[in-house]
Design an enzyme around this catalytic site. Structure first.
Site, mmCIF file in Angstrom:
data_model
loop_
_atom_site.group_PDB
_atom_site.id
_atom_site.type_symbol
_atom_site.label_atom_id
_atom_site.label_comp_id
_atom_site.label_asym_id
_atom_site.label_seq_id
_atom_site.Cartn_x
_atom_site.Cartn_y
_atom_site.Cartn_z
ATOM 1 N N GLU A 56 -5.930 42.485 60.633
ATOM 2 C CA GLU A 56 -6.151 43.149 59.348
ATOM 3 C C GLU A 56 -5.867 42.159 58.209
ATOM 4 O OE1 GLU A 56 -4.280 47.214 57.236
ATOM 5 O OE2 GLU A 56 -3.421 46.398 59.085
ATOM 6 N N LYS A 127 -11.021 51.214 56.052
ATOM 7 C CA LYS A 127 -9.877 51.929 56.620
ATOM 8 C C LYS A 127 -9.751 53.323 56.011
ATOM 9 C CE LYS A 127 -4.932 51.094 57.543
ATOM 10 N NZ LYS A 127 -3.832 50.112 57.340
ATOM 11 N N CYS A 160 -5.500 49.461 62.067
ATOM 12 C CA CYS A 160 -4.062 49.722 62.077
ATOM 13 C C CYS A 160 -3.718 51.211 62.119
ATOM 14 C CB CYS A 160 -3.419 49.019 60.876
ATOM 15 S SG CYS A 160 -1.630 48.778 61.030
ATOM 16 N N VAL A 187 3.805 47.014 62.044
ATOM 17 C CA VAL A 187 5.178 46.776 61.603
ATOM 18 C C VAL A 187 6.121 47.562 62.519
ATOM 19 C CG1 VAL A 187 4.480 46.382 59.216
ATOM 20 C CG2 VAL A 187 5.101 48.690 59.937
ATOM 21 N N MET A 197 8.245 49.517 74.888
ATOM 22 C CA MET A 197 6.890 49.162 74.492
ATOM 23 C C MET A 197 6.636 49.625 73.063
ATOM 24 S SD MET A 197 3.241 50.305 76.205
ATOM 25 C CE MET A 197 3.446 49.228 77.626
#
Length: 298
Positions: A56, A127, A160, A187, A197
């Site tokens: 991104e 997006k 994202c 993030v 994970m």
């Protein structure tokens, strides 16, 4: 019994080699970021990849200090400098490129992705679901969820935070998408214990399985103006299993995987009785989630 494909069938449905490019853009350094992305796309092409996905906002960095900074770094698509450079490398290297970019349209800004191929510009995705301070800089996407038809198959794109919404993947699957390309800047998530994970990986695997989709997640790494990014790029197959990655949390690298579209489409049939798309209860809920988009016949 294992079915052996004929040589002719293998030629009709060859494996498609794809690449997820994990890199560390530097905020505001467009020239260096763009050159690095081109170098990595060229490397992916040398390794036989015919699809390469960048993170991104790959050419600008992510943590803008102000809307004025974001506006100054943004470009038009597809005729801006970065778009032209990505279109050129796609043509030269005979590769499809999906690249995250800050798109300027008049006085509006979008967190977008350019889709380029060997024959030129394919399309733009904007997006839909903005994250955090993105609301200060960008408009929410206004192009819906297009599926791009290419000689390799049908490509969808998400960016994202879009990946947190199962409706996105379902609508792409219902339009016949084979591969979903995800430029991303993940993030850290609140409450995540060390060693688990990444939530983003879990969501990609779950949505791939639930919709019979291959998903190429290309994340960034590094710390930008105090904001850490988690890396762990991933390529997931149509049954929801990782076939490349997760990548490291802090290193730049390229993941590669092979996808076979015949296998992918048939994998939506989980057994003799169940198919994840056919089994939808469209007597209970709208198969296109109220979008009104026509349901294609494939």
């Amino acid at each position: 019994m294992t079915m052996v494909r004929s040589a002719d069938e293998a030629n009709v449905f060859p494996d498609v080699k794809v690449a997820s490019i994990q890199m560390a853009p530097r905020i505001g350094d467009k020239a260096a970021n763009l050159q690095q992305s081109i170098d990595l796309i060229e490397e992916a092409a040398r390794q036989g990849a015919v699809v390469a996905v960048l993170p991104e906002l790959a050419n600008t960095g992510y943590v803008f200090a102000s809307r004025q900074e974001a506006f100054a770094l943004a470009e038009s698509v597809p005729d801006g400098e970065s778009s032209r450079a990505w279109l050129d490398v796609a043509r030269r290297c005979n590769i499809h490129v999906v690249a995250g970019i800050a798109e300027r349209v008049g006085d509006r800004l979008f967190n977008a992705a350019l889709i380029a191929g060997p024959k030129g510009y394919i399309g733009t995705y904007r997006k839909l679901h903005l994250w955090g301070d993105e609301h200060l800089f960008f408009e929410s996407g206004d192009l819906g969820l297009p599926v791009f038809h290419t000689e390799l198959g049908r490509l969808g794109v998400v960016i994202c935070y879009d990946g947190w919404f199962p409706e996105v993947y379902r609508l792409l699957a219902m339009q016949g998408a084979d591969i979903v390309c995800m430029p991303t800047n993940w993030v850290p998530m609140p409450g995540q214990a060390s060693g688990q994970m990444a939530m983003a990986n879990t969501l990609a695997m779950a949505n791939a399985h639930a919709n019979g989709l291959n998903i190429i997640c290309a994340d960034r790494v590094g710390i930008e103006r105090g904001q850490p990014f988690i890396g762990q790029s991933l390529i997931v197959n149509e049954q929801g299993w990782p076939i490349a990655g997760p990548a490291s949390k802090d290193g730049e690298e390229i993941l590669y995987a092979a996808i076979n579209l015949r296998k992918s489409r048939s994998a939506r049939h989980l057994n003799a009785f169940n198919c994840v798309l056919r089994d939808r209860r469209d007597d209970v809920y709208d198969p296109m989630l109220g979008t009104g988009w026509p349901l294609p016949r494939y």
